[in-house]
Design a protein around this motif. Structure first.
Motif, PDB file in Angstrom:
ATOM      1  N   ALA A 184       0.855  -1.187   0.000  1.00  0.00           N
ATOM      2  CA  ALA A 184       0.000   0.000   0.000  1.00  0.00           C
ATOM      3  C   ALA A 184       0.890   1.236   0.000  1.00  0.00           C
ATOM      4  CB  ALA A 184      -0.917   0.022   1.210  1.00  0.00           C
ATOM      5  N   THR A 185       0.361   2.316  -0.536  1.00  0.00           N
ATOM      6  CA  THR A 185       1.065   3.585  -0.583  1.00  0.00           C
ATOM      7  C   THR A 185       0.183   4.630   0.090  1.00  0.00           C
ATOM      8  OG1 THR A 185       2.047   2.955  -2.683  1.00  0.00           O
ATOM      9  CG2 THR A 185       2.111   5.294  -2.124  1.00  0.00           C
ATOM     10  N   ILE A 186       0.795   5.499   0.877  1.00  0.00           N
ATOM     11  CA  ILE A 186       0.030   6.469   1.658  1.00  0.00           C
ATOM     12  C   ILE A 186       0.429   7.889   1.274  1.00  0.00           C
ATOM     13  CG2 ILE A 186      -0.514   7.255   4.018  1.00  0.00           C
ATOM     14  CD1 ILE A 186      -1.361   4.360   3.457  1.00  0.00           C
ATOM     15  N   LEU A 187      -0.559   8.745   1.073  1.00  0.00           N
ATOM     16  CA  LEU A 187      -0.305  10.181   0.955  1.00  0.00           C
ATOM     17  C   LEU A 187      -0.695  10.804   2.292  1.00  0.00           C
ATOM     18  CD1 LEU A 187      -1.705  10.972  -2.610  1.00  0.00           C
ATOM     19  CD2 LEU A 187       0.614  10.357  -1.942  1.00  0.00           C
ATOM     20  N   LEU A 188       0.265  11.473   2.918  1.00  0.00           N
ATOM     21  CA  LEU A 188       0.048  12.027   4.257  1.00  0.00           C
ATOM     22  C   LEU A 188       0.305  13.522   4.236  1.00  0.00           C
ATOM     23  CD1 LEU A 188      -0.143  11.489   7.470  1.00  0.00           C
ATOM     24  CD2 LEU A 188       2.363  11.536   7.356  1.00  0.00           C
ATOM     25  N   GLY A 189      -0.567  14.283   4.845  1.00  0.00           N
ATOM     26  CA  GLY A 189      -0.345  15.718   4.912  1.00  0.00           C
ATOM     27  C   GLY A 189      -0.948  16.306   6.171  1.00  0.00           C
ATOM     28  N   GLY A 190      -0.505  17.493   6.507  1.00  0.00           N
ATOM     29  CA  GLY A 190      -1.069  18.144   7.672  1.00  0.00           C
ATOM     30  C   GLY A 190      -0.119  19.174   8.244  1.00  0.00           C
ATOM     31  N   GLN A 191      -0.445  19.651   9.421  1.00  0.00           N
ATOM     32  CA  GLN A 191       0.383  20.656  10.071  1.00  0.00           C
ATOM     33  C   GLN A 191       0.331  20.469  11.581  1.00  0.00           C
ATOM     34  OE1 GLN A 191      -0.803  24.744   9.357  1.00  0.00           O
ATOM     35  NE2 GLN A 191       1.225  25.545   9.890  1.00  0.00           N
ATOM     36  N   VAL A 192       1.496  20.582  12.208  1.00  0.00           N
ATOM     37  CA  VAL A 192       1.594  20.555  13.667  1.00  0.00           C
ATOM     38  C   VAL A 192       2.098  21.926  14.098  1.00  0.00           C
ATOM     39  CG1 VAL A 192       2.796  19.537  15.648  1.00  0.00           C
ATOM     40  CG2 VAL A 192       2.046  18.070  13.760  1.00  0.00           C
ATOM     41  N   LYS A 193       1.516  22.489  15.126  1.00  0.00           N
ATOM     42  CA  LYS A 193       1.874  23.844  15.561  1.00  0.00           C
ATOM     43  C   LYS A 193       3.391  23.964  15.743  1.00  0.00           C
ATOM     44  CE  LYS A 193      -0.547  27.509  17.704  1.00  0.00           C
ATOM     45  NZ  LYS A 193      -1.861  27.854  18.282  1.00  0.00           N
ATOM     46  N   GLY A 194       3.951  25.028  15.219  1.00  0.00           N
ATOM     47  CA  GLY A 194       5.399  25.205  15.276  1.00  0.00           C
ATOM     48  C   GLY A 194       6.078  24.898  13.956  1.00  0.00           C
ATOM     49  N   GLY A 195       5.360  24.226  13.039  1.00  0.00           N
ATOM     50  CA  GLY A 195       5.926  23.909  11.729  1.00  0.00           C
ATOM     51  C   GLY A 195       4.965  24.304  10.622  1.00  0.00           C
ATOM     52  N   PRO A 196       5.451  24.261   9.374  1.00  0.00           N
ATOM     53  CA  PRO A 196       4.578  24.578   8.238  1.00  0.00           C
ATOM     54  C   PRO A 196       3.719  23.372   7.854  1.00  0.00           C
ATOM     55  CG  PRO A 196       6.741  23.991   7.440  1.00  0.00           C
ATOM     56  CD  PRO A 196       6.804  23.904   8.955  1.00  0.00           C
ATOM     57  N   PRO A 197       2.724  23.572   6.975  1.00  0.00           N
ATOM     58  CA  PRO A 197       1.997  22.431   6.420  1.00  0.00           C
ATOM     59  C   PRO A 197       2.951  21.599   5.569  1.00  0.00           C
ATOM     60  CG  PRO A 197       0.828  24.496   5.977  1.00  0.00           C
ATOM     61  CD  PRO A 197       2.192  24.863   6.464  1.00  0.00           C
ATOM     62  N   ARG A 198       2.882  20.283   5.687  1.00  0.00           N
ATOM     63  CA  ARG A 198       3.790  19.415   4.928  1.00  0.00           C
ATOM     64  C   ARG A 198       3.040  18.241   4.315  1.00  0.00           C
ATOM     65  NH1 ARG A 198       9.036  18.747   8.903  1.00  0.00           N
ATOM     66  NH2 ARG A 198       9.969  17.777   7.064  1.00  0.00           N
ATOM     67  N   LEU A 199       3.565  17.749   3.210  1.00  0.00           N
ATOM     68  CA  LEU A 199       2.981  16.597   2.494  1.00  0.00           C
ATOM     69  C   LEU A 199       4.033  15.518   2.319  1.00  0.00           C
ATOM     70  CD1 LEU A 199       1.008  17.904  -0.628  1.00  0.00           C
ATOM     71  CD2 LEU A 199       0.069  16.985   1.495  1.00  0.00           C
ATOM     72  N   PHE A 200       3.629  14.252   2.504  1.00  0.00           N
ATOM     73  CA  PHE A 200       4.553  13.129   2.318  1.00  0.00           C
ATOM     74  C   PHE A 200       3.910  12.027   1.483  1.00  0.00           C
ATOM     75  CE2 PHE A 200       5.514  15.148   6.344  1.00  0.00           C
ATOM     76  CZ  PHE A 200       6.894  15.298   6.316  1.00  0.00           C
ATOM     77  N   LEU A 201       4.740  11.325   0.727  1.00  0.00           N
ATOM     78  CA  LEU A 201       4.316  10.105   0.036  1.00  0.00           C
ATOM     79  C   LEU A 201       5.074   8.964   0.685  1.00  0.00           C
ATOM     80  CD1 LEU A 201       4.105   9.567  -3.820  1.00  0.00           C
ATOM     81  CD2 LEU A 201       4.894   7.800  -2.262  1.00  0.00           C
ATOM     82  N   ILE A 202       4.328   8.044   1.318  1.00  0.00           N
ATOM     83  CA  ILE A 202       4.956   6.966   2.089  1.00  0.00           C
ATOM     84  C   ILE A 202       4.849   5.656   1.315  1.00  0.00           C
ATOM     85  CG2 ILE A 202       4.938   5.752   4.299  1.00  0.00           C
ATOM     86  CD1 ILE A 202       3.578   8.210   5.512  1.00  0.00           C
ATOM     87  N   TYR A 203       5.991   5.006   1.133  1.00  0.00           N
ATOM     88  CA  TYR A 203       6.059   3.758   0.372  1.00  0.00           C
ATOM     89  C   TYR A 203       5.747   2.564   1.264  1.00  0.00           C
ATOM     90  CZ  TYR A 203       8.411   6.724  -3.029  1.00  0.00           C
ATOM     91  OH  TYR A 203       8.703   7.724  -3.914  1.00  0.00           O
ATOM     92  N   PRO A 204       5.438   1.400   0.624  1.00  0.00           N
ATOM     93  CA  PRO A 204       5.132   0.190   1.407  1.00  0.00           C
ATOM     94  C   PRO A 204       6.278  -0.208   2.344  1.00  0.00           C
ATOM     95  CG  PRO A 204       4.583  -0.153  -0.911  1.00  0.00           C
ATOM     96  CD  PRO A 204       5.286   1.163  -0.828  1.00  0.00           C
ATOM     97  N   GLU A 205       7.513   0.169   2.000  1.00  0.00           N
ATOM     98  CA  GLU A 205       8.667  -0.167   2.835  1.00  0.00           C
ATOM     99  C   GLU A 205       8.763   0.737   4.059  1.00  0.00           C
ATOM    100  OE1 GLU A 205       8.687   0.317  -0.403  1.00  0.00           O
ATOM    101  OE2 GLU A 205       9.094  -1.702  -1.160  1.00  0.00           O
ATOM    102  N   GLY A 206       7.914   1.762   4.118  1.00  0.00           N
ATOM    103  CA  GLY A 206       7.894   2.629   5.291  1.00  0.00           C
ATOM    104  C   GLY A 206       8.700   3.902   5.125  1.00  0.00           C
TER     105      GLY A 206
END
Lengths: 243, 243
Positions: free
Chosen positions: B114-136
């Motif tokens: 499976a492949t995951i698209l992850l995004g969001g924001q945690v206070k103190g940082g900017p909004p960020r986007l990640f593409l996560i591979y099956p290998e982690g």
């Protein structure tokens, strides 16, 4: 990879292919993938190749030799009575080439497969288009499926599906194909200019235009550069979304 | 298959996913692939899944359970100090789920990937986007690569490449995505409506909009029907080809 498209318009046939061939990212060169034979006033045959280069070159050489050596046992595509029989002959030759390589007992990491787009007209019949599989069997273009693609087909398909119109002029067809090829070239490094194209006007039994569009061709550049702005416009014309 | 896109705009993040899942052409159903967690005023996390449904549902359930059971040994994504740490945690969990299925000794014809698209924001940082591979492991969106796609990415990519602009409004982003999804849905039966979408405005730390566009949604229909005409216009605006 490769990208080839052939279209059946009301006024005739249009063919376009890229010319990039590669054996890995570190071994790229240019090769012709569009070939044609004709007997002026009687028949025109065009084919475009995708797949293993040794296979497709052997296929084209065999077809070519047979068209010159009239004493060959296998009939020449210049003698077959119809486009359907020509497609069968090309399919049979393709299958034989692939089998002769696959059955040598040696092992290869590469596949010997190839796919052929074939089109043309023989006097007495209409212009016809075929997609020939490595197994030698084939399907034909129809009113429901008026064009075929081979190779890297996905990036350039949506524009073809949306903008294809069998009534269009050859000039517009080349414009549409240039957009489709540009989208594909932008996304897949294994597809590249120059682009070869060929126009066949129905019932003319001669090739109307056959030429090559280089990467720095002014028309190609103007379409490639202008398409971004044109799409921007197209998006503007769609209704706005509201939350 | 699946089609998911997430974009990093100057004003925030946009997510859209289809909802079709299938185990063969004769076994099709609808499932949600877009999930989000938030601590209002502090963090928003959204992920979209592509791949084996058992794997992605297990992943989401594990992340969800840990976000509620504070005594769990594995840290909750609601406690990690940054989006980078959240991506690591999601990747680690994904890898564990896949490994636990792959190492049972039974054989399966399907892949557990499976492949995951992850995004969001945690206070103190900017909004960020990640593409996560099956290998982690994973990659992050940047100014050069401001959006990620997963699943059937090719049909819908050319319009994104051409029309993406980090300055655009959320409304225009949804319009652009609707076109990209429509092109994909038209070409691949394993991608289908309804479409889920989510809008996150930068530094708001709450979800601005989360909704679903049904196949018979008037907006989706108007874009789908209007895009053919708009492209016709766009083609007209390009210079004509001459032989």
């Amino acid at each position: 990879m490769t990208y080839c498209v052939c279209m059946r318009l009301n006024r005739g046939l249009v063919f376009m292919s890229d010319t990039r061939t590669n054996a890995g990212l570190d071994n790229i060169s240019t090769t012709k993938k569009l070939f044609s034979w004709s007997v002026p006033g009687e028949r025109v045959i065009t084919l475009m190749t995708a797949g293993n280069l040794a296979t497709t070159q052997a296929l084209v050489s065999l077809l070519d030799e047979r068209s010159k050596a009239t004493a060959e046992r296998s009939p020449s595509i210049l003698q077959e009575p119809s486009m359907f029989q020509i497609a069968r002959e090309v399919g049979k030759t393709l299958r034989e080439v692939i089998q002769s390589n696959a059955m040598t007992g040696t092992t290869a990491s590469a596949s010997f497969g190839a796919t052929i787009l074939l089109g043309g007209q023989v006097k007495g019949g209409p212009p016809r288009l075929f997609l020939i599989y490595p197994e030698g069997n084939f399907i034909e273009a129809s009113d429901d499926n008026p064009f075929f693609q081979s190779g890297e087909t996905k990036y350039g398909k949506p524009i073809l599906v949306r903008a294809f119109n069998p009534e269009m002029s050859f000039e517009r067809a080349i414009k549409l194909l240039t957009v489709s090829f540009d989208s594909t070239i932008k996304s897949n490094l294994s597809v590249g200019a120059p682009l070869d194209y060929l126009i066949y006007e129905a019932d003319s039994f001669e090739i109307a235009h056959e030429s090559r569009m280089e990467a720095d061709d002014p028309y190609f550049s103007s379409v490639s550069n202008g398409w971004g702005d044109a799409l921007e416009q197209a998006l503007n014309e769609l209704p706005d979304f509201t939350f």
